[in-house]
Design an enzyme around this catalytic site. Sequence first.
Site, PDB file in Angstrom:
ATOM      1  N   SER A 169       0.860  -1.198   0.000  1.00  0.00           N
ATOM      2  CA  SER A 169       0.000   0.000   0.000  1.00  0.00           C
ATOM      3  C   SER A 169       0.886   1.235   0.000  1.00  0.00           C
ATOM      4  O   SER A 169       2.051   1.177   0.406  1.00  0.00           O
ATOM      5  CB  SER A 169      -0.868   0.000   1.267  1.00  0.00           C
ATOM      6  OG  SER A 169      -1.493   1.253   1.456  1.00  0.00           O
ATOM      7  N   TYR A 184      -1.755  -0.408  10.521  1.00  0.00           N
ATOM      8  CA  TYR A 184      -1.849  -0.631   9.072  1.00  0.00           C
ATOM      9  C   TYR A 184      -0.546  -0.223   8.387  1.00  0.00           C
ATOM     10  O   TYR A 184      -0.001  -0.977   7.573  1.00  0.00           O
ATOM     11  CB  TYR A 184      -3.033   0.158   8.506  1.00  0.00           C
ATOM     12  CG  TYR A 184      -3.332  -0.160   7.056  1.00  0.00           C
ATOM     13  CD1 TYR A 184      -3.816  -1.409   6.685  1.00  0.00           C
ATOM     14  CD2 TYR A 184      -3.132   0.787   6.060  1.00  0.00           C
ATOM     15  CE1 TYR A 184      -4.090  -1.702   5.353  1.00  0.00           C
ATOM     16  CE2 TYR A 184      -3.411   0.507   4.728  1.00  0.00           C
ATOM     17  CZ  TYR A 184      -3.889  -0.742   4.378  1.00  0.00           C
ATOM     18  OH  TYR A 184      -4.154  -1.033   3.058  1.00  0.00           O
ATOM     19  N   LYS A 188       1.869  -2.962   6.350  1.00  0.00           N
ATOM     20  CA  LYS A 188       2.126  -2.858   4.915  1.00  0.00           C
ATOM     21  C   LYS A 188       3.615  -2.626   4.640  1.00  0.00           C
ATOM     22  O   LYS A 188       4.141  -3.089   3.620  1.00  0.00           O
ATOM     23  CB  LYS A 188       1.267  -1.751   4.300  1.00  0.00           C
ATOM     24  CG  LYS A 188      -0.209  -2.103   4.258  1.00  0.00           C
ATOM     25  CD  LYS A 188      -0.477  -3.348   3.397  1.00  0.00           C
ATOM     26  CE  LYS A 188      -1.947  -3.682   3.264  1.00  0.00           C
ATOM     27  NZ  LYS A 188      -2.207  -4.860   2.405  1.00  0.00           N
TER      28      LYS A 188
HETATM   29  N1  LIG Z   1      -8.699   0.264  -1.371  1.00  0.00           N
HETATM   30  C1  LIG Z   1      -7.619   0.935  -1.072  1.00  0.00           C
HETATM   31  O1  LIG Z   1      -7.625   2.172  -0.969  1.00  0.00           O
HETATM   32  C2  LIG Z   1      -6.305   0.193  -0.874  1.00  0.00           C
HETATM   33  C3  LIG Z   1      -5.136   0.933  -0.940  1.00  0.00           C
HETATM   34  C4  LIG Z   1      -3.918   0.291  -0.749  1.00  0.00           C
HETATM   35  C5  LIG Z   1      -3.894  -1.074  -0.505  1.00  0.00           C
HETATM   36  N2  LIG Z   1      -5.050  -1.766  -0.435  1.00  0.00           N
HETATM   37  C6  LIG Z   1      -4.958  -3.194  -0.156  1.00  0.00           C
HETATM   38  O2  LIG Z   1      -5.560  -3.925  -1.203  1.00  0.00           O
HETATM   39  C7  LIG Z   1      -6.043  -5.162  -0.704  1.00  0.00           C
HETATM   40  C8  LIG Z   1      -7.448  -5.383  -1.208  1.00  0.00           C
HETATM   41  O3  LIG Z   1      -8.279  -4.370  -0.658  1.00  0.00           O
HETATM   42  P1  LIG Z   1      -9.584  -3.827  -1.399  1.00  0.00           P
HETATM   43  O4  LIG Z   1      -9.435  -2.373  -1.498  1.00  0.00           O
HETATM   44  O5  LIG Z   1      -9.844  -4.637  -2.607  1.00  0.00           O
HETATM   45  O6  LIG Z   1     -10.670  -4.083  -0.262  1.00  0.00           O
HETATM   46  P2  LIG Z   1     -11.761  -5.234  -0.085  1.00  0.00           P
HETATM   47  O7  LIG Z   1     -12.234  -5.085   1.317  1.00  0.00           O
HETATM   48  O8  LIG Z   1     -12.757  -5.173  -1.180  1.00  0.00           O
HETATM   49  O9  LIG Z   1     -10.926  -6.590  -0.249  1.00  0.00           O
HETATM   50  C9  LIG Z   1     -10.243  -7.207   0.795  1.00  0.00           C
HETATM   51  C10 LIG Z   1     -10.653  -8.660   0.793  1.00  0.00           C
HETATM   52  O10 LIG Z   1      -9.825  -9.370   1.734  1.00  0.00           O
HETATM   53  C11 LIG Z   1     -10.657 -10.310   2.351  1.00  0.00           C
HETATM   54  N3  LIG Z   1     -10.086 -10.740   3.634  1.00  0.00           N
HETATM   55  C12 LIG Z   1      -9.906  -9.999   4.758  1.00  0.00           C
HETATM   56  N4  LIG Z   1      -9.400 -10.751   5.732  1.00  0.00           N
HETATM   57  C13 LIG Z   1      -9.255 -12.012   5.223  1.00  0.00           C
HETATM   58  C14 LIG Z   1      -8.795 -13.231   5.753  1.00  0.00           C
HETATM   59  N5  LIG Z   1      -8.378 -13.337   7.037  1.00  0.00           N
HETATM   60  N6  LIG Z   1      -8.765 -14.321   4.951  1.00  0.00           N
HETATM   61  C15 LIG Z   1      -9.197 -14.236   3.657  1.00  0.00           C
HETATM   62  N7  LIG Z   1      -9.645 -13.094   3.108  1.00  0.00           N
HETATM   63  C16 LIG Z   1      -9.690 -12.002   3.883  1.00  0.00           C
HETATM   64  C17 LIG Z   1     -11.995  -9.570   2.544  1.00  0.00           C
HETATM   65  O11 LIG Z   1     -13.052 -10.452   2.823  1.00  0.00           O
HETATM   66  C18 LIG Z   1     -12.103  -8.847   1.221  1.00  0.00           C
HETATM   67  O12 LIG Z   1     -12.801  -9.594   0.242  1.00  0.00           O
HETATM   68  C19 LIG Z   1      -5.864  -5.108   0.816  1.00  0.00           C
HETATM   69  O13 LIG Z   1      -4.698  -5.835   1.163  1.00  0.00           O
HETATM   70  C20 LIG Z   1      -5.663  -3.633   1.098  1.00  0.00           C
HETATM   71  O14 LIG Z   1      -4.872  -3.414   2.245  1.00  0.00           O
HETATM   72  C21 LIG Z   1      -6.260  -1.170  -0.629  1.00  0.00           C
END
Ligand SMILES: NC(=O)c1ccc[n+]([C@@H]2O[C@H](COP(=O)([O-])OP(=O)(O)OC[C@H]3O[C@@H](n4cnc5c(N)ncnc54)[C@H](O)[C@@H]3O)[C@@H](O)[C@H]2O)c1
Length: 280
Positions: A169, A184, A188
Amino acid sequence: MTYALPAPPTSTLLTQDFALIDRVALISGGNSGLGLESALAMAEAGARAVYCVDLPEHPSAEWQKVRDYAAKLKGKGGEGRLEYVSADVRNQDKMWQVGEMIGDKEGRMDICLAGAGVLGDAVDCLEYPGREFQRIMETNVHGVLWTAQAAGQQMRRFKNGGSIILMASIAAHVAFKGHAVAQYHTSKAAVLQLARSLACELAPEGIRVNSVSPGFMLTRFPKPYLDVQPEYEHIWSSMNPMKRMGKPHEIRGVMVWLASDASSFCNGSDILVDGGHHAW
Ligand SMILES: NC(=O)c1ccc[n+]([C@@H]2O[C@H](COP(=O)([O-])OP(=O)(O)OC[C@H]3O[C@@H](n4cnc5c(N)ncnc54)[C@H](O)[C@@H]3O)[C@@H](O)[C@H]2O)c1
């Protein structure tokens, strides 16, 4: 001493470098957001099967729609098969079993996206409860390693190399302005170093490992904040020179590139997809 020039490239079409024909992928967090976008992109690039691993017992309606859409790609360069597996990335044994099940069924493993992640609540860093800190680490750090192990063990088994992508991230690079989420940021940042470490260990086996660092993206992830304070969309948008949040589909190109042979000399790198957030 003469220097031997490398052999000419074997493929003549650039699109072939990006193609994922017949490849098999494991994506954690594949039920929604960036994981699901990446799953669809890989299917569109020709992957034989993309296994989406996530917490719910049954996949979301959104996932089912994407699966049905991907299935229509069958015969048009790929198989378009999305499979759903319910598993918790915090459970190392279970994740290894998932990897083995995919290997047994498909006879190969080529791509891994360790995408599952959680944010946790904003809490004063001097009061942060140990159990909660542990919970975030278990998903965002341990879970990422267990996912990479699950796929990596199968890549080793089939001796065909592979590409592992760890979801980091922008929070690994800078602290979120105005948000008390030390847990967080820390988790990351650990992912970046984990990617470099795995990249160095696994390179001799033809397994590349890289990380991706998205900026603020409009997925379900920031929803708890946006539901309470919608003005955050404006605040977060102002944090990058493009003045907007990223859309989930804007991760697609980077994911397919990293998964494919088009990135064959890219190893131990972190790719920022953040509209320039890091540049300020
Ligand atoms: N959306 C943002 O702004 C952003 C920015 C930087 C990084 N990220 C990272 O991207 C990744 C995906 O996030 P997203 O934005 O698609 O959000 P999202 O919430 O749609 O997806 C995250 C998924 O991870 C799953 N998850 C959580 N804990 C879990 C576990 N213990 N076992 C299995 N699955 C699990 C959730 O059920 C969900 O489907 C994450 O790692 C997040 O930290 C997101």
